[in-house]
Design a protein around this motif. Structure first.
Motif, PDB file in Angstrom:
ATOM      1  N   ALA A  54     -41.520  53.570  68.902  1.00 48.68           N
ATOM      2  CA  ALA A  54     -40.952  54.502  69.873  1.00 48.68           C
ATOM      3  C   ALA A  54     -41.104  53.976  71.299  1.00 48.68           C
ATOM      4  CB  ALA A  54     -41.664  55.856  69.766  1.00 48.68           C
ATOM      5  N   LEU A  55     -40.049  54.095  72.092  1.00 47.98           N
ATOM      6  CA  LEU A  55     -40.113  53.860  73.530  1.00 47.98           C
ATOM      7  C   LEU A  55     -40.218  55.229  74.185  1.00 47.98           C
ATOM      8  CD1 LEU A  55     -37.424  51.113  74.165  1.00 47.98           C
ATOM      9  CD2 LEU A  55     -39.911  50.875  74.253  1.00 47.98           C
ATOM     10  N   PRO A  84     -54.330  53.129  70.014  1.00 49.51           N
ATOM     11  CA  PRO A  84     -54.248  52.423  68.726  1.00 49.51           C
ATOM     12  C   PRO A  84     -55.417  52.759  67.799  1.00 49.51           C
ATOM     13  CG  PRO A  84     -53.706  50.935  70.517  1.00 49.51           C
ATOM     14  CD  PRO A  84     -54.252  52.199  71.148  1.00 49.51           C
ATOM     15  N   GLY A  85     -55.070  53.114  66.570  1.00 51.53           N
ATOM     16  CA  GLY A  85     -56.074  53.502  65.587  1.00 51.53           C
ATOM     17  C   GLY A  85     -56.348  54.993  65.545  1.00 51.53           C
ATOM     18  N   SER A  86     -55.768  55.742  66.468  1.00 47.35           N
ATOM     19  CA  SER A  86     -55.986  57.195  66.529  1.00 47.35           C
ATOM     20  C   SER A  86     -55.118  57.924  65.517  1.00 47.35           C
ATOM     21  CB  SER A  86     -55.681  57.721  67.927  1.00 47.35           C
ATOM     22  OG  SER A  86     -56.539  57.149  68.878  1.00 47.35           O
ATOM     23  N   VAL A  94     -50.462  58.428  62.502  1.00 48.85           N
ATOM     24  CA  VAL A  94     -51.433  57.395  62.834  1.00 48.85           C
ATOM     25  C   VAL A  94     -50.763  56.464  63.828  1.00 48.85           C
ATOM     26  CG1 VAL A  94     -52.819  55.470  61.967  1.00 48.85           C
ATOM     27  CG2 VAL A  94     -52.467  57.509  60.529  1.00 48.85           C
ATOM     28  N   PHE A  95     -51.413  56.232  64.959  1.00 49.77           N
ATOM     29  CA  PHE A  95     -50.908  55.300  65.969  1.00 49.77           C
ATOM     30  C   PHE A  95     -51.492  53.920  65.685  1.00 49.77           C
ATOM     31  CE2 PHE A  95     -50.805  59.438  68.094  1.00 49.77           C
ATOM     32  CZ  PHE A  95     -49.501  59.456  68.557  1.00 49.77           C
ATOM     33  N   THR A  96     -50.641  52.918  65.678  1.00 48.93           N
ATOM     34  CA  THR A  96     -51.117  51.569  65.368  1.00 48.93           C
ATOM     35  C   THR A  96     -51.114  50.643  66.583  1.00 48.93           C
ATOM     36  OG1 THR A  96     -48.924  50.787  64.693  1.00 48.93           O
ATOM     37  CG2 THR A  96     -50.336  51.767  62.980  1.00 48.93           C
ATOM     38  N   ALA A  97     -50.335  50.949  67.600  1.00 49.45           N
ATOM     39  CA  ALA A  97     -50.286  50.082  68.782  1.00 49.45           C
ATOM     40  C   ALA A  97     -49.658  50.834  69.945  1.00 49.45           C
ATOM     41  CB  ALA A  97     -49.466  48.823  68.494  1.00 49.45           C
ATOM     42  N   ALA A  98     -49.984  50.386  71.153  1.00 53.05           N
ATOM     43  CA  ALA A  98     -49.373  50.914  72.378  1.00 53.05           C
ATOM     44  C   ALA A  98     -49.398  49.807  73.415  1.00 53.05           C
ATOM     45  CB  ALA A  98     -50.127  52.135  72.882  1.00 53.05           C
ATOM     46  N   VAL A 123     -44.812  52.522  71.665  1.00 54.81           N
ATOM     47  CA  VAL A 123     -45.856  53.073  70.813  1.00 54.81           C
ATOM     48  C   VAL A 123     -45.419  52.915  69.353  1.00 54.81           C
ATOM     49  CG1 VAL A 123     -47.082  55.195  70.197  1.00 54.81           C
ATOM     50  CG2 VAL A 123     -46.493  54.753  72.590  1.00 54.81           C
ATOM     51  N   ARG A 124     -46.316  52.416  68.527  1.00 55.06           N
ATOM     52  CA  ARG A 124     -46.030  52.312  67.096  1.00 55.06           C
ATOM     53  C   ARG A 124     -46.856  53.351  66.364  1.00 55.06           C
ATOM     54  NH1 ARG A 124     -46.655  46.041  66.544  1.00 55.06           N
ATOM     55  NH2 ARG A 124     -48.717  46.804  66.004  1.00 55.06           N
TER      56      ARG A 124
END
Length: 128
Positions: A54-55, A84-86, A94-98, A123-124
């Motif tokens: 997502a942007l 990330p990891g939250s 689950v968020f994997t990266a920002a 954001v991934r």
């Protein structure tokens, strides 16, 4: 594949981390509601399997430029450094990266009594 709502997941995660109101729609009483953070998805893509890329535009609003810059800077720090990891429960994500796409900078706003500092982040995330 069903991807979680990136906006709702970010609002749920950011609000307790920033300690200010986080929303997707600008309140009618913005001048009385600042400081606050508004975010909205502006695009992105998915991997066709699991990850949503997502942007997201994120605007920090405050009564003074110094306060808006401070809020935008803090928002960037928690997004890139802690997201990330939250995991959030609603929506289950689950968020994997920002990462920062466009760093915080002044953006015009029609009310001169409100200062807006905006940035764009990638954001991934995936379903929990």
């Amino acid at each position: 594949m069903m991807w979680p709502d990136a906006e709702a997941a970010l609002v749920a995660w950011l609000a307790p981390h920033l300690g200010v109101r986080v929303c997707t729609d600008t309140p009618a009483d913005l001048a009385d509601a600042v400081p606050l953070v508004r975010l909205h998805r502006i695009g992105g893509r998915d991997d066709g399997f699991r990850l949503d890329h997502a942007l997201v535009d994120v605007d920090a609003f405050a009564a003074t430029r110094a306060d808006a810059v401070a809020l935008a800077t803090r928002t960037r720090a928690v997004l890139v450094g802690s997201l990330p990891g939250s995991v959030v429960r609603t929506p289950a994500a689950v968020f994997t990266a920002a990462s920062t796409v466009s760093a915080p900078s002044w953006r015009p706003w029609e009310n001169p009594g409100v200062i807006r500092i905006g940035a764009t982040y990638a954001v991934r995330l995936h379903a929990a």
